[in-house]
Design a protein around this motif. Structure first.
Motif, PDB file in Angstrom:
ATOM      1  N   THR A  78       0.847  -1.190   0.000  1.00  0.00           N
ATOM      2  CA  THR A  78       0.000   0.000   0.000  1.00  0.00           C
ATOM      3  C   THR A  78       0.881   1.238   0.000  1.00  0.00           C
ATOM      4  O   THR A  78       2.072   1.178   0.362  1.00  0.00           O
ATOM      5  N   THR A  79       0.307   2.338  -0.408  1.00  0.00           N
ATOM      6  CA  THR A  79       0.952   3.641  -0.285  1.00  0.00           C
ATOM      7  C   THR A  79      -0.022   4.570   0.429  1.00  0.00           C
ATOM      8  O   THR A  79      -1.118   4.843  -0.083  1.00  0.00           O
ATOM      9  N   LEU A  80       0.355   5.000   1.623  1.00  0.00           N
ATOM     10  CA  LEU A  80      -0.481   5.904   2.403  1.00  0.00           C
ATOM     11  C   LEU A  80      -0.245   7.328   1.931  1.00  0.00           C
ATOM     12  O   LEU A  80       0.897   7.799   1.860  1.00  0.00           O
ATOM     13  N   ASP A  81      -1.324   8.019   1.609  1.00  0.00           N
ATOM     14  CA  ASP A  81      -1.255   9.394   1.118  1.00  0.00           C
ATOM     15  C   ASP A  81      -1.202  10.344   2.324  1.00  0.00           C
ATOM     16  O   ASP A  81      -2.242  10.749   2.858  1.00  0.00           O
ATOM     17  N   VAL A  82       0.008  10.673   2.768  1.00  0.00           N
ATOM     18  CA  VAL A  82       0.158  11.522   3.947  1.00  0.00           C
ATOM     19  C   VAL A  82      -0.350  12.939   3.668  1.00  0.00           C
ATOM     20  O   VAL A  82      -0.904  13.589   4.562  1.00  0.00           O
ATOM     21  N   THR A  83      -0.201  13.404   2.445  1.00  0.00           N
ATOM     22  CA  THR A  83      -0.718  14.736   2.100  1.00  0.00           C
ATOM     23  C   THR A  83      -2.226  14.799   2.317  1.00  0.00           C
ATOM     24  O   THR A  83      -2.750  15.793   2.842  1.00  0.00           O
ATOM     25  N   ALA A  84      -2.951  13.743   1.951  1.00  0.00           N
ATOM     26  CA  ALA A  84      -4.398  13.709   2.188  1.00  0.00           C
ATOM     27  C   ALA A  84      -4.699  13.685   3.679  1.00  0.00           C
ATOM     28  O   ALA A  84      -5.660  14.324   4.139  1.00  0.00           O
ATOM     29  N   PRO A  92       0.572  19.112   9.849  1.00  0.00           N
ATOM     30  CA  PRO A  92       1.548  18.331   9.085  1.00  0.00           C
ATOM     31  C   PRO A  92       1.971  17.046   9.773  1.00  0.00           C
ATOM     32  O   PRO A  92       1.716  16.844  10.961  1.00  0.00           O
ATOM     33  N   VAL A  93       2.603  16.185   9.016  1.00  0.00           N
ATOM     34  CA  VAL A  93       3.229  14.960   9.522  1.00  0.00           C
ATOM     35  C   VAL A  93       4.708  15.070   9.190  1.00  0.00           C
ATOM     36  O   VAL A  93       5.073  15.297   8.035  1.00  0.00           O
ATOM     37  N   ARG A  94       5.555  14.920  10.196  1.00  0.00           N
ATOM     38  CA  ARG A  94       6.982  15.089   9.957  1.00  0.00           C
ATOM     39  C   ARG A  94       7.799  14.091  10.762  1.00  0.00           C
ATOM     40  O   ARG A  94       7.374  13.615  11.815  1.00  0.00           O
ATOM     41  N   MET A  95       8.971  13.785  10.250  1.00  0.00           N
ATOM     42  CA  MET A  95       9.960  12.977  10.955  1.00  0.00           C
ATOM     43  C   MET A  95      10.992  13.937  11.524  1.00  0.00           C
ATOM     44  O   MET A  95      11.550  14.765  10.795  1.00  0.00           O
ATOM     45  N   VAL A  96      11.248  13.842  12.834  1.00  0.00           N
ATOM     46  CA  VAL A  96      12.115  14.795  13.512  1.00  0.00           C
ATOM     47  C   VAL A  96      13.131  14.052  14.374  1.00  0.00           C
ATOM     48  O   VAL A  96      12.733  13.205  15.188  1.00  0.00           O
ATOM     49  N   PRO A  97      14.433  14.316  14.226  1.00  0.00           N
ATOM     50  CA  PRO A  97      15.392  13.751  15.170  1.00  0.00           C
ATOM     51  C   PRO A  97      14.991  14.106  16.599  1.00  0.00           C
ATOM     52  O   PRO A  97      14.601  15.248  16.878  1.00  0.00           O
ATOM     53  N   ARG A  98      15.058  13.143  17.486  1.00  0.00           N
ATOM     54  CA  ARG A  98      14.616  13.367  18.859  1.00  0.00           C
ATOM     55  C   ARG A  98      15.367  14.533  19.507  1.00  0.00           C
ATOM     56  O   ARG A  98      14.805  15.293  20.279  1.00  0.00           O
ATOM     57  N   ARG A  99      16.638  14.675  19.190  1.00  0.00           N
ATOM     58  CA  ARG A  99      17.424  15.773  19.769  1.00  0.00           C
ATOM     59  C   ARG A  99      16.863  17.121  19.331  1.00  0.00           C
ATOM     60  O   ARG A  99      16.834  18.080  20.110  1.00  0.00           O
ATOM     61  N   VAL A 100      16.382  17.205  18.068  1.00  0.00           N
ATOM     62  CA  VAL A 100      15.822  18.457  17.553  1.00  0.00           C
ATOM     63  C   VAL A 100      14.501  18.762  18.244  1.00  0.00           C
ATOM     64  O   VAL A 100      14.234  19.908  18.624  1.00  0.00           O
ATOM     65  N   LEU A 101      13.663  17.744  18.427  1.00  0.00           N
ATOM     66  CA  LEU A 101      12.379  17.946  19.105  1.00  0.00           C
ATOM     67  C   LEU A 101      12.599  18.443  20.524  1.00  0.00           C
ATOM     68  O   LEU A 101      11.925  19.389  20.976  1.00  0.00           O
ATOM     69  N   LEU A 102      13.545  17.836  21.245  1.00  0.00           N
ATOM     70  CA  LEU A 102      13.806  18.280  22.620  1.00  0.00           C
ATOM     71  C   LEU A 102      14.351  19.700  22.632  1.00  0.00           C
ATOM     72  O   LEU A 102      13.978  20.517  23.496  1.00  0.00           O
ATOM     73  N   GLU A 103      15.206  20.041  21.676  1.00  0.00           N
ATOM     74  CA  GLU A 103      15.721  21.416  21.588  1.00  0.00           C
ATOM     75  C   GLU A 103      14.581  22.408  21.381  1.00  0.00           C
ATOM     76  O   GLU A 103      14.555  23.473  22.014  1.00  0.00           O
TER      77      GLU A 103
END
Length: 392
Positions: A78-84, A92-103
């Motif tokens: 399957t391909t999930l349409d994240v934009t939809a 939004p949906v984003r991938m964030v390094p944990r260190r960046v999120l804590l900062e």
């Protein structure tokens, strides 16, 4: 108010309580703040809470447009349409390094509110309601204690909640330079019969990689773990082969991370409660752990804001309301996250017959059902109104 644990969950609830005018101190047993692990997925439900907390996420990590799922032989599932999903849920949906999120969470957070090197050894009744005792012999009193101290939570142990149970799987994971052939907006999951893997862009040139394999309590770490990983996953896809060629044993030094699932605890005790992984560690299958900690923050702040009187009886009632409000929804998320992911081609073939649009709709429905959307909308309006009043 006393928060134990200065990870994402602890700093999030502390930000929310400070926003609402409470006096908060955070205690962390490590000598300094640091974010372990690689990257986390912030789905729309978690992003909404970060917005309520005033956390600026612009430019953090990588926003995603789709999640592509295939089998180890290359068959599309399957391909999930994240934009939809973003369009329907409004964040939004984003991938964030944990260190960046804590900062980002720590930006503007008063440093004097965090005390590191504070190892909790006990909690008892105190002059102000509850007292925390530390390994160095010191103690502190407060109105309530929030245990946000992770998988091996001392506060969870003190309240008598059952320990986490291993699921039989583990992740070898980390961050690396994104290999050629990986779209910076597209996350990839590859499912095999005895393992699965993921490559999720995490911003800039970074990619979050993971390789999931069976695990047991008698696990013996191989002398060359990278050879073990290569023997299982080589040939699953060209980008994966390029990543495997670049990884070394040093990249696997902190792995594997066994998967655990906490039994969801019953009502807490007095003016103590749990939040995030301390309350409901779950496998990373749905990438919902951080998001559920943020939802805990939203509901707990709401419970304490609605508490008309700050005496112990009313505070305890507010905590029980928070726990009851979260229990069913987070239990469903944990149950789904614990389902078997690795399957053979014969099992996955029928899943490929379900349209991508229907799969995307199912994920949207799941996120809506587990996210307290009505409460989030009410809080958003209240915060917007308060901001307008201050400006006036």
């Amino acid at each position: 108010m006393l928060v134990v644990g200065a990870g994402v969950g602890g700093i999030s609830i502390a930000r929310g309580l400070l926003r609402d005018g409470h006096d908060v101190t955070v205690f962390e047993q490590r000598p300094a703040l640091r974010a372990g692990g690689g990257a986390v997925t912030i789905w729309s439900n978690g992003d909404t809470v970060l917005g309520q907390l005033g956390v600026d996420m612009d430019g953090a990590g990588q926003q995603l447009s789709s999640v592509r799922v295939v089998t180890s032989t290359g068959r599309p599932v399957t391909t999930l349409d994240v934009t939809a999903i973003v369009n329907r849920l409004g964040a939004p949906v984003r991938m964030v390094p944990r260190r960046v999120l804590l900062e980002r969470l720590l930006e503007g957070f008063p440093a004097e509110r965090i005390r590191c090197g504070a190892q909790v050894v006990g909690v008892a009744r105190g002059c102000a309601g509850v007292r925390i005792d530390f390994a160095d012999g010191s103690c502190v009193d407060g109105d309530l204690v929030i245990g946000a101290d992770g998988l091996h939570s001392k506060i969870r142990e003190i309240v008598g909640a059952p320990p986490a149970v291993p699921t039989g799987w583990c992740s070898w994971q980390g961050l690396a330079t994104r290999p050629d052939g990986v779209d910076q907006h597209v996350a990839m999951i590859v499912i095999g019969e005895r393992g699965n893997l993921g490559l999720w862009p995490a911003g800039g040139t970074e990619v979050q990689w993971w390789f999931d394999l069976p695990w047991s309590s008698d696990f013996v770490r191989p002398p060359r773990p990278i050879e073990t990983i290569r023997s299982h996953f080589t040939g699953w896809s060209e980008p994966v082969d390029r990543l495997l060629a670049a990884l070394t044993d040093d990249d696997l030094a902190h792995s594997p991370y066994p998967h655990f699932r906490h039994p969801i605890p019953g009502p807490g005790r007095g003016t103590m409660t749990l939040l995030g992984d301390a309350a409901h560690t779950m496998p990373p299958t749905l990438a919902q752990g951080t998001n559920q900690a943020l939802l805990d923050t939203m509901v707990l702040c709401k419970a304490l804001a609605d508490c008309r009187n700050g005496d112990n009886e009313n505070l305890a009632a507010a905590l029980r309301w928070y726990e009851k409000t979260r229990r069913h929804r987070v239990a469903v998320v944990a149950r789904v996250a614990s389902l078997q992911v690795s399957h053979g081609e014969s099992v996955l073939k029928p899943a490929a017959l379900v349209s991508d649009r229907l799969m995307t709709w199912a994920l949207v429905t799941f996120l809506r059902a587990s996210s307290h959307r009505r409460m989030a909308a009410d809080i958003g309006r209240d915060l917007a109104g308060a901001t307008t009043s201050r400006k006036a």
